[in-house]
Design an enzyme around this catalytic site. Structure first.
Site, PDB file in Angstrom:
ATOM      1  N   LEU A 178       0.809  -1.213   0.000  1.00 52.37           N
ATOM      2  CA  LEU A 178       0.000   0.000   0.000  1.00 52.37           C
ATOM      3  C   LEU A 178       0.844   1.265   0.000  1.00 52.37           C
ATOM      4  O   LEU A 178       1.871   1.353   0.668  1.00 52.37           O
ATOM      5  CB  LEU A 178      -0.931  -0.001   1.218  1.00 52.37           C
ATOM      6  CG  LEU A 178      -1.879  -1.202   1.340  1.00 52.37           C
ATOM      7  CD1 LEU A 178      -2.782  -1.028   2.551  1.00 52.37           C
ATOM      8  CD2 LEU A 178      -2.704  -1.391   0.072  1.00 52.37           C
ATOM      9  N   GLY A 235      -1.533   6.385  -2.800  1.00 51.06           N
ATOM     10  CA  GLY A 235      -2.632   6.259  -3.750  1.00 51.06           C
ATOM     11  C   GLY A 235      -3.735   5.379  -3.202  1.00 51.06           C
ATOM     12  O   GLY A 235      -4.916   5.739  -3.244  1.00 51.06           O
ATOM     13  N   HIS A 236      -3.354   4.210  -2.673  1.00 53.74           N
ATOM     14  CA  HIS A 236      -4.342   3.339  -2.035  1.00 53.74           C
ATOM     15  C   HIS A 236      -5.029   4.054  -0.867  1.00 53.74           C
ATOM     16  O   HIS A 236      -6.252   3.970  -0.693  1.00 53.74           O
ATOM     17  CB  HIS A 236      -3.673   2.071  -1.486  1.00 53.74           C
ATOM     18  CG  HIS A 236      -3.088   1.175  -2.528  1.00 53.74           C
ATOM     19  ND1 HIS A 236      -1.737   0.960  -2.641  1.00 53.74           N
ATOM     20  CD2 HIS A 236      -3.670   0.432  -3.488  1.00 53.74           C
ATOM     21  CE1 HIS A 236      -1.507   0.118  -3.626  1.00 53.74           C
ATOM     22  NE2 HIS A 236      -2.662  -0.216  -4.164  1.00 53.74           N
ATOM     23  N   ASP A 278      -5.218   3.236 -13.361  1.00 62.87           N
ATOM     24  CA  ASP A 278      -5.539   2.063 -14.174  1.00 62.87           C
ATOM     25  C   ASP A 278      -6.852   2.342 -14.914  1.00 62.87           C
ATOM     26  O   ASP A 278      -7.870   1.704 -14.646  1.00 62.87           O
ATOM     27  CB  ASP A 278      -5.653   0.823 -13.288  1.00 62.87           C
ATOM     28  CG  ASP A 278      -4.353   0.521 -12.556  1.00 62.87           C
ATOM     29  OD1 ASP A 278      -3.493  -0.142 -13.131  1.00 62.87           O
ATOM     30  OD2 ASP A 278      -4.213   0.977 -11.406  1.00 62.87           O
ATOM     31  N   GLN A 308      -8.806  -0.344 -16.792  1.00 61.98           N
ATOM     32  CA  GLN A 308      -9.326  -1.279 -15.788  1.00 61.98           C
ATOM     33  C   GLN A 308     -10.611  -0.741 -15.157  1.00 61.98           C
ATOM     34  O   GLN A 308     -11.559  -1.497 -14.927  1.00 61.98           O
ATOM     35  CB  GLN A 308      -8.285  -1.520 -14.709  1.00 61.98           C
ATOM     36  CG  GLN A 308      -8.769  -2.376 -13.553  1.00 61.98           C
ATOM     37  CD  GLN A 308      -7.687  -2.606 -12.516  1.00 61.98           C
ATOM     38  OE1 GLN A 308      -6.761  -3.365 -12.727  1.00 61.98           O
ATOM     39  NE2 GLN A 308      -7.794  -1.924 -11.379  1.00 61.98           N
ATOM     40  N   SER A 323       2.553   4.007  -7.561  1.00 60.18           N
ATOM     41  CA  SER A 323       2.301   2.616  -7.907  1.00 60.18           C
ATOM     42  C   SER A 323       3.164   1.733  -7.023  1.00 60.18           C
ATOM     43  O   SER A 323       4.281   2.121  -6.653  1.00 60.18           O
ATOM     44  CB  SER A 323       2.644   2.358  -9.383  1.00 60.18           C
ATOM     45  OG  SER A 323       2.665   0.978  -9.674  1.00 60.18           O
ATOM     46  N   SER A 324       2.668   0.551  -6.693  1.00 59.38           N
ATOM     47  CA  SER A 324       3.478  -0.396  -5.938  1.00 59.38           C
ATOM     48  C   SER A 324       4.746  -0.757  -6.706  1.00 59.38           C
ATOM     49  O   SER A 324       5.787  -1.067  -6.114  1.00 59.38           O
ATOM     50  CB  SER A 324       2.665  -1.660  -5.645  1.00 59.38           C
ATOM     51  OG  SER A 324       1.506  -1.341  -4.925  1.00 59.38           O
TER      52      SER A 324
END
Length: 291
Positions: free
Chosen positions: A34, A37-38, A155, A158, A193-194
């Site tokens: 995480l 962003g999350h 995304d 998505q 991003s991860s």
């Protein structure tokens, strides 16, 4: 204290119990690792619902590159501690077999069609990826049940696929309100991003060129350039760098998704990029405007 549950069935019971008490549920599906962003999605859910839950599941169905799956970062303990700190109510995990008990192995899992929004771009360069996304997300939605579900616009394709899935589920009576939230960026403009954890500091600086190129495309749109092919040419030109390998640099009408570049001027434009910096594949996009 956050409730940490080890299976989809336990999470489903938790959600059912809360809904019976007329508690609205917000939901953020993640693969862990995480970042801010999350957490912005979690914050939106907390602000708009009575209770918020998060899933952490690294979905093997959406990785068309086994090496990418193996290298995906994970630190579940840190993730759960982070979620507790920001006020999340429940987090759940699970195994592939728990989500798909009808299948003895991954080859027996029936993959869902991602729908019209799955054509082109990610659908072309990552065959099976979006089908893998929509297949697990359907199980995640059925686990949580009626809810608001939060996804990041980074995304973008998505999110379109997930919205298409939600419409189908809504027709069945499972009401999922998909909320697409703005991309959160590092100071350089790089989309969080991860995967960024796998970049060196120098590579992060190189990767910031992606957002710079998208921003220039937006400026070009503002000055009257609405031809998709020309915008794509400019976008690719701005991305040229010895350490960047481009999968696609595309412009699409976000309200009329097409697999290929539209052959006429478009009215509601979004620029989308997928590129490798070193061995790390990054995606990003930016709304250009309407006209």
């Amino acid at each position: 204290m956050i409730t940490s549950l080890p299976s989809p069935s336990a999470a489903s019971q938790w959600c059912d119990r809360h809904r019976k008490e007329k508690i609205s549920i917000g939901y953020v599906p993640t693969m862990g690792a995480l970042h801010d962003g999350h957490l912005s999605l979690v914050a939106s859910s907390i602000a708009e619902n009575d209770a918020t839950c998060v899933s952490i599941f690294i979905n093997p169905l959406q990785f068309n590159n086994p090496d990418d799956l193996e290298k995906y970062p994970q630190n579940r303990r840190r993730d759960i501690e982070t979620l507790q700190r920001v006020g999340c109510d429940m987090v759940y995990t699970g195994s592939l077999q728990q989500f798909f008990p009808e299948a003895e192995d991954v080859k027996q899992i029936k993959m869902n069609d991602p729908g019209p929004s799955g054509k082109g771009l990610e659908g072309k360069f990552r065959p099976g990826h979006l089908a893998g996304v929509v297949t697990i997300v359907e199980r995640l939605f059925r686990t949580v049940g009626t809810c608001r579900a939060y996804f990041g616009e980074k995304d973008y394709q998505q999110t379109l696929v997930v919205k298409h899935l939600a419409q189908r589920l809504n027709d069945e009576g499972l009401i999922i309100d998909v909320v697409a939230c703005p991309t959160i960026r590092e100071n350089s403009g790089l989309a969080m991003s991860s995967r960024n954890q796998r970049l060196t500091e120098n590579q992060k600086q190189v990767a910031s060129n992606i957002y710079q190129a998208l921003s220039r495309a937006k400026q070009s749109w503002k000055t009257g350039q609405h031809d998709p092919a020309e915008l794509q040419r400019q976008l690719r030109e701005q991305l040229e760098h010895p350490d960047i390998s481009i999968d696609y640099a595309a412009v699409r009408d976000q309200d009329n998704w097409t697999a290929h570049t539209p052959n006429t001027e478009i009215s509601n434009a979004r620029a989308l990029v997928a590129a490798y910096v070193g061995a790390v594949r990054l995606i990003d996009n930016l709304y250009l405007g309407s006209g």
